[in-house]
Design a protein around this motif. Structure first.
Motif, mmCIF file in Angstrom:
data_model
loop_
_atom_site.group_PDB
_atom_site.id
_atom_site.type_symbol
_atom_site.label_atom_id
_atom_site.label_comp_id
_atom_site.label_asym_id
_atom_site.label_seq_id
_atom_site.Cartn_x
_atom_site.Cartn_y
_atom_site.Cartn_z
ATOM 1 N N ALA A 25 0.834 -1.208 0.000
ATOM 2 C CA ALA A 25 0.000 0.000 0.000
ATOM 3 C C ALA A 25 0.866 1.254 0.000
ATOM 4 C CB ALA A 25 -0.926 -0.009 1.212
ATOM 5 N N THR A 26 1.974 1.224 0.733
ATOM 6 C CA THR A 26 2.896 2.359 0.759
ATOM 7 C C THR A 26 3.511 2.596 -0.612
ATOM 8 O OG1 THR A 26 3.411 1.855 3.079
ATOM 9 C CG2 THR A 26 4.942 3.292 1.893
ATOM 10 N N MET A 27 3.949 1.522 -1.250
ATOM 11 C CA MET A 27 4.545 1.642 -2.582
ATOM 12 C C MET A 27 3.540 2.183 -3.581
ATOM 13 S SD MET A 27 6.675 -1.954 -2.593
ATOM 14 C CE MET A 27 7.112 -1.819 -4.340
ATOM 15 N N TYR A 28 2.337 1.626 -3.593
ATOM 16 C CA TYR A 28 1.333 2.067 -4.559
ATOM 17 C C TYR A 28 0.967 3.531 -4.337
ATOM 18 C CZ TYR A 28 0.712 -2.824 -5.873
ATOM 19 O OH TYR A 28 0.915 -4.103 -6.323
ATOM 20 N N HIS A 29 0.845 3.931 -3.078
ATOM 21 C CA HIS A 29 0.517 5.324 -2.786
ATOM 22 C C HIS A 29 1.596 6.264 -3.337
ATOM 23 C CE1 HIS A 29 -0.988 8.778 -0.488
ATOM 24 N NE2 HIS A 29 0.284 9.032 -0.231
ATOM 25 N N LEU A 30 2.854 5.953 -3.073
ATOM 26 C CA LEU A 30 3.927 6.821 -3.546
ATOM 27 C C LEU A 30 4.023 6.830 -5.066
ATOM 28 C CD1 LEU A 30 6.682 6.051 -0.886
ATOM 29 C CD2 LEU A 30 5.565 8.260 -1.278
ATOM 30 N N LEU A 31 3.664 5.721 -5.699
ATOM 31 C CA LEU A 31 3.699 5.650 -7.157
ATOM 32 C C LEU A 31 2.455 6.246 -7.812
ATOM 33 C CD1 LEU A 31 5.263 2.111 -7.536
ATOM 34 C CD2 LEU A 31 6.248 4.232 -8.418
ATOM 35 N N GLY A 32 1.536 6.726 -6.997
ATOM 36 C CA GLY A 32 0.354 7.362 -7.560
ATOM 37 C C GLY A 32 -0.670 6.389 -8.073
ATOM 38 N N ILE A 33 -0.756 5.212 -7.466
ATOM 39 C CA ILE A 33 -1.742 4.195 -7.850
ATOM 40 C C ILE A 33 -2.748 4.057 -6.717
ATOM 41 C CG2 ILE A 33 -2.098 1.788 -8.501
ATOM 42 C CD1 ILE A 33 0.790 1.689 -9.392
ATOM 43 N N ASP A 34 -4.002 4.131 -7.040
ATOM 44 C CA ASP A 34 -5.060 3.975 -6.052
ATOM 45 C C ASP A 34 -4.970 2.579 -5.434
ATOM 46 O OD1 ASP A 34 -7.341 3.918 -4.542
ATOM 47 O OD2 ASP A 34 -8.728 3.982 -6.244
ATOM 48 N N ARG A 35 -4.681 2.505 -4.138
ATOM 49 C CA ARG A 35 -4.557 1.191 -3.495
ATOM 50 C C ARG A 35 -5.890 0.471 -3.389
ATOM 51 N NH1 ARG A 35 -5.437 2.014 2.377
ATOM 52 N NH2 ARG A 35 -5.701 4.257 2.739
ATOM 53 N N HIS A 36 -6.991 1.174 -3.624
ATOM 54 C CA HIS A 36 -8.312 0.546 -3.606
ATOM 55 C C HIS A 36 -8.757 0.099 -4.999
ATOM 56 C CE1 HIS A 36 -8.655 1.712 0.542
ATOM 57 N NE2 HIS A 36 -8.527 2.992 0.237
ATOM 58 N N LEU A 37 -7.857 0.192 -5.955
ATOM 59 C CA LEU A 37 -8.172 -0.220 -7.316
ATOM 60 C C LEU A 37 -8.618 -1.676 -7.343
ATOM 61 C CD1 LEU A 37 -7.902 0.734 -10.357
ATOM 62 C CD2 LEU A 37 -5.652 -0.339 -10.316
ATOM 63 N N THR A 38 -9.612 -1.980 -8.151
ATOM 64 C CA THR A 38 -10.058 -3.362 -8.347
ATOM 65 C C THR A 38 -9.437 -3.896 -9.628
ATOM 66 O OG1 THR A 38 -12.154 -3.020 -7.204
ATOM 67 C CG2 THR A 38 -12.039 -4.866 -8.740
ATOM 68 N N ILE A 39 -8.786 -5.033 -9.541
ATOM 69 C CA ILE A 39 -8.236 -5.696 -10.720
ATOM 70 C C ILE A 39 -8.989 -7.004 -10.924
ATOM 71 C CG2 ILE A 39 -5.985 -4.604 -10.541
ATOM 72 C CD1 ILE A 39 -4.923 -7.087 -9.198
ATOM 73 N N ARG A 40 -9.003 -7.492 -12.150
ATOM 74 C CA ARG A 40 -9.814 -8.676 -12.477
ATOM 75 C C ARG A 40 -8.986 -9.717 -13.199
ATOM 76 N NH1 ARG A 40 -15.212 -7.600 -11.674
ATOM 77 N NH2 ARG A 40 -15.683 -5.375 -11.305
ATOM 78 N N ASP A 41 -9.320 -10.968 -12.951
ATOM 79 C CA ASP A 41 -8.650 -12.059 -13.648
ATOM 80 C C ASP A 41 -9.335 -12.320 -14.986
ATOM 81 O OD1 ASP A 41 -10.984 -13.487 -13.108
ATOM 82 O OD2 ASP A 41 -10.084 -14.701 -11.510
ATOM 83 N N ALA A 42 -8.884 -13.353 -15.685
ATOM 84 C CA ALA A 42 -9.399 -13.631 -17.028
ATOM 85 C C ALA A 42 -10.888 -13.954 -17.009
ATOM 86 C CB ALA A 42 -8.621 -14.788 -17.649
ATOM 87 N N GLN A 43 -11.396 -14.435 -15.884
ATOM 88 C CA GLN A 43 -12.831 -14.744 -15.764
ATOM 89 C C GLN A 43 -13.645 -13.557 -15.262
ATOM 90 O OE1 GLN A 43 -10.377 -17.024 -14.543
ATOM 91 N NE2 GLN A 43 -10.608 -17.943 -16.588
ATOM 92 N N GLY A 44 -12.976 -12.412 -15.062
ATOM 93 C CA GLY A 44 -13.678 -11.215 -14.623
ATOM 94 C C GLY A 44 -13.887 -11.123 -13.123
ATOM 95 N N ARG A 45 -13.290 -12.035 -12.359
ATOM 96 C CA ARG A 45 -13.455 -11.994 -10.907
ATOM 97 C C ARG A 45 -12.648 -10.843 -10.323
ATOM 98 N NH1 ARG A 45 -12.429 -18.415 -10.453
ATOM 99 N NH2 ARG A 45 -10.634 -17.661 -11.647
ATOM 100 N N PRO A 46 -13.242 -10.057 -9.408
ATOM 101 C CA PRO A 46 -12.569 -8.861 -8.887
ATOM 102 C C PRO A 46 -11.652 -9.186 -7.710
ATOM 103 C CG PRO A 46 -14.799 -8.979 -8.027
ATOM 104 C CD PRO A 46 -14.642 -10.166 -8.950
ATOM 105 N N TYR A 47 -10.552 -8.440 -7.636
ATOM 106 C CA TYR A 47 -9.622 -8.530 -6.518
ATOM 107 C C TYR A 47 -9.219 -7.120 -6.120
ATOM 108 C CZ TYR A 47 -8.997 -13.419 -7.969
ATOM 109 O OH TYR A 47 -9.203 -14.733 -8.304
ATOM 110 N N ALA A 48 -9.108 -6.880 -4.828
ATOM 111 C CA ALA A 48 -8.587 -5.600 -4.349
ATOM 112 C C ALA A 48 -7.090 -5.549 -4.610
ATOM 113 C CB ALA A 48 -8.875 -5.439 -2.872
ATOM 114 N N LEU A 49 -6.602 -4.425 -5.104
ATOM 115 C CA LEU A 49 -5.178 -4.287 -5.363
ATOM 116 C C LEU A 49 -4.381 -4.436 -4.078
ATOM 117 C CD1 LEU A 49 -2.814 -3.608 -7.242
ATOM 118 C CD2 LEU A 49 -3.269 -1.195 -6.799
ATOM 119 N N SER A 50 -4.855 -3.828 -3.012
ATOM 120 C CA SER A 50 -4.152 -3.899 -1.742
ATOM 121 C C SER A 50 -5.153 -3.878 -0.602
ATOM 122 C CB SER A 50 -3.175 -2.729 -1.593
ATOM 123 O OG SER A 50 -2.590 -2.711 -0.304
ATOM 124 N N THR A 51 -4.852 -4.631 0.433
ATOM 125 C CA THR A 51 -5.692 -4.629 1.636
ATOM 126 C C THR A 51 -4.954 -4.006 2.812
ATOM 127 O OG1 THR A 51 -4.930 -6.862 2.217
ATOM 128 C CG2 THR A 51 -6.940 -6.699 0.898
#
Length: 480
Positions: free
Chosen positions: A446-472
Motif C-alpha cells: 500500500a505504501t509503494m502504490y501510494h507513492l507511485l500514484g496508484i489507487d490502493r483501492h483499485l479493483t483488478i480482475r482475472d481472465a474470468q472477470g473476478r474482482p480482486y482488491a489491489l491492496s488490503t
C-alpha cells in the motif's frame, strides 16, 4: 528469426539452496519467451497512472515517486546482523558482529556495512516487518506482491491464479493509463521500454522440485503483463540481453507475413492463447528493432570509474542498470540478488558469508546507487525498496547459521521523500518479534502504490472477470 538461443544460456555449476533450486534447470524451462522476449505491453501507455478514488490522492505524498527500484535479497538476510543489532542479548543471539555508528545520531548498523552507515541520512529502516510464512516460495510471493499466497501451507509452484507481482501491476496500470507518468521530456518513456523490468531474473525464477517459484510473474493477469525478464549477469564483459539481429530485412519481411496472417481471422482459430502469442511476437519485433531499447542496456557507455564504484558484481552492475532504466522512464525495476554469487540463505556459516562476500557486495552496490541517484537529482522521484522474503532466527544454530524467521524482519526504504535517518517500528530485545508498530507485506505494498500514484483501492480482475482488491493494507503514513 532470432539468433541461436544458446547465447541466452548461462554456464557454470548449478547452485542450490534449501529448497533444491538450480538456476540451470530454470533456463531449460522456457526458451526465449521466458528469458526476456515475452515483453509486456510495450505499445501501451507508458508509466503509472496518477489515479485515486479516495482521500489518499489529496495527500501531497501521493504520486511522489515517478519510478521504483526493488532490491530483492534472495534467501533473506539476517536482520539482526545488518540493521537491528542487539548487543545486550545473549551471545547465542547477538552473534559475532558489533554495531557501528552511522551518519545519523543514535542510529547504528552492522559493522560490515560501513558505506551504508555513512549514508544512513538517505534511507529509512522499518524494523517491525512481520508475516507468518517461513517457506521461501510463499514468502517471496507475499513480499513481492503484497498479497499472501492462496495456499500458504504448501511449497507451491508458479501458477496462473497467483496474485500478480509489483512489476506486473506496473504493466497493468500503465497499459490502462495510456500516458506517461510525467510530461517532462527527460521522463517520457518513448523508447519502447516496458513499464517493468526484472534483472538477474533466473536468480529466482528457478525450478524447485520441478516447479518455478511464484512471486515474480503476472499470475491471474496473464503472461502478457509479466515484467521484461533479463536473465544475463550484467557484470559479464559481453553483457547484452537482446539477441543480435543479423538480417533486419528478413526480420521485417517476417513481421509483414505475421501481420498478413493476423488480418485473416478465418485462416486460423485465433483463440485467446493464439492472440497472446501474436502479441508476444509483435512486442518482440519492437524490442529487437529499437536502438533506444538496446541502448538502455549498454552499460559500456558508463565510465569505468562509475562502474567500479558500483562493484564488479551482478548486484552492483544490476543496480547501475536499474538507474539507467529508471532514467529512461521505466516505472518499476527489480534487481534480484544473483544466485550464482553467494546468496542470503545462511543456514550455515552465517557470519563468514556475511563478512566475506554478502555484505561487501551489497554495501558497495547500494551505496553507489544512492550516491548516483542523488548526484543526478533522481532520488527525490525514485523510490528504493530493499527487502528479503523474511528475517532469520534469533538463535544461532549449531552450524553457525540462522534459519528462516518470518515473525520479524527489517526493510530499507529510500527516495521519493522518505525521511532519511528515520527508524519506524522496533523489535523486542532478541529481534524476534515486533515490539511496536508492526508492518505487514500488505502495508508495504500500500505504501509503494501510494507513492507511485496508484489507487490502493483499485479493483483488478482475472481472465474470468473476478474482482480482486489491489491492496488490503494501509500505507505507513508516518514515513510519508
Amino acid at each position: 528469426m532470432f539468433a541461436d538461443a544458446k547465447m541466452l544460456s548461462i554456464p557454470g555449476q548449478g547452485v542450490r539452496c534449501c529448497e533444491g533450486l538450480s538456476r540451470r534447470e530454470w533456463l531449460r524451462v522456457g526458451g526465449l519467451g521466458s528469458v526476456g522476449l515475452s515483453v509486456p505491453l510495450l505499445a501501451a501507455g507508458r508509466g503509472l497512472a496518477e489515479i485515486a478514488s479516495d482521500a489518499d490522492g489529496l495527500r501531497p505524498s501521493f504520486g511522489r515517486a515517478k519510478s521504483c527500484i526493488v532490491l530483492f535479497l534472495f534467501g533473506a538476510p539476517a536482520h539482526q546482523d545488518l540493521w537491528d543489532l542487539k548487543p545486550a542479548a545473549p551471545v547465542e543471539v547477538r552473534g559475532e558482529f558489533r554495531p557501528i555508528p552511522s551518519s545519523v545520531p543514535d542510529l547504528f548498523v552492522g559493522e560490515h556495512l560501513p558505506e551504508l552507515a555513512q549514508r544512513a541520512h538517505r534511507f529509512a529502516l522499518i524494523r517491525s516487518v512481520t508475516h507468518p510464512d517461513n517457506t521461501h516460495t510463499v514468502a517471496m510471493h507475499y513480499m513481492l506482491s503484497g498479497m499472501r499466497h492462496a495456499r500458504p501451507a504448501t511449497n507451491p509452484r508458479n501458477a496462473p491464479d497467483d496474485f500478480p507481482c509489483f512489476g506486473a501491476l506496473a504493466n497493468y496500470v500503465a497499459a490502462r493509463s495510456g500516458r506517461a507518468m510525467s510530461s517532462g521530456p527527460s521522463r517520457r518513456n518513448e523508447s519502447g521500454l516496458p513499464a517493468a523490468v526484472s534483472l538477474n531474473a533466473p536468480a529466482n525464477q528457478v525450478r524447485a522440485n520441478n516447479h518455478i517459484f511464484p512471486g515474480f510473474f503476472a499470475g491471474f493477469l496473464g503472461t502478457g503483463y509479466d515484467p521484461m525478464f533479463v536473465p544475463q549477469n550484467a557484470n559479464q564483459a559481453d553483457f547484452q540481453p537482446l539477441p543480435p539481429v543479423e538480417n533486419f530485412e528478413r526480420l521485417a519481411a517476417r513481421r509483414q507475413l505475421l501481420e498478413s496472417v493476423e488480418r485473416q481471422p478465418a485462416a486460423v482459430d485465433r483463440n485467446a492463447q493464439v492472440r497472446n502469442i501474436e502479441g508476444d511476437y509483435a512486442r518482440a519485433f519492437d524490442v529487437l528493432t529499437s536502438p533506444a531499447v538496446r541502448g538502455a542496456f549498454a552499460l559500456a557507455e558508463e565510465s569505468p570509474s562509475l562502474r567500479s564504484a558500483y562493484g564488479s558484481t551482478p548486484f552492483g552492475q544490476g543496480c547501475l542498470l536499474a538507474r539507467r532504466l529508471v532514467e529512461r522512464g521505466v516505472s518499476l525495476v527489480t534487481v534480484n540478488w544473483e544466485r550464482d554469487d553467494a546468496f542470503w540463505d545462511t543456514h550455515a556459516n552465517n557470519f563468514a558469508q556475511l563478512k566475506n562476500s554478502l555484505c561487501p557486495n551489497f554495501d558497495r552496490g547500494l551505496a553507489a546507487l544512492l550516491d548516483d541517484l542523488t548526484q543526478r537529482r533522481l532520488l527525490d522521484e525514485t523510490l528504493i525498496v530493499c527487502l528479503g522474503e523474511f528475517g532469520r532466527t534469533p538463535q544461532i544454530n549449531t552450524a553457525a547459521g540462522r534459519d528462516h524467521w518470518a515473525a520479524c524482519n527489517t526493510i530499507l526504504l529510500a527516495g521519493a521523500g522518505i525521511p532519511g535517518g528515520a527508524v519506524y517500528g522496533s523489535s523486542d530485545r532478541l529481534a524476534a518479534y515486533p515490539a511496536t508498530n508492526p508492518v505487514t507485506p500488505q502495508d508495504l505494498a500500500a505504501t509503494m502504490y501510494h507513492l507511485l500514484g496508484i489507487d490502493r483501492h483499485l479493483t483488478i480482475r482475472d481472465a474470468q472477470g473476478r474482482p480482486y482488491a489491489l491492496s488490503t493494507g494501509e500505507p505507513v503514513w508516518d514515513l510519508l
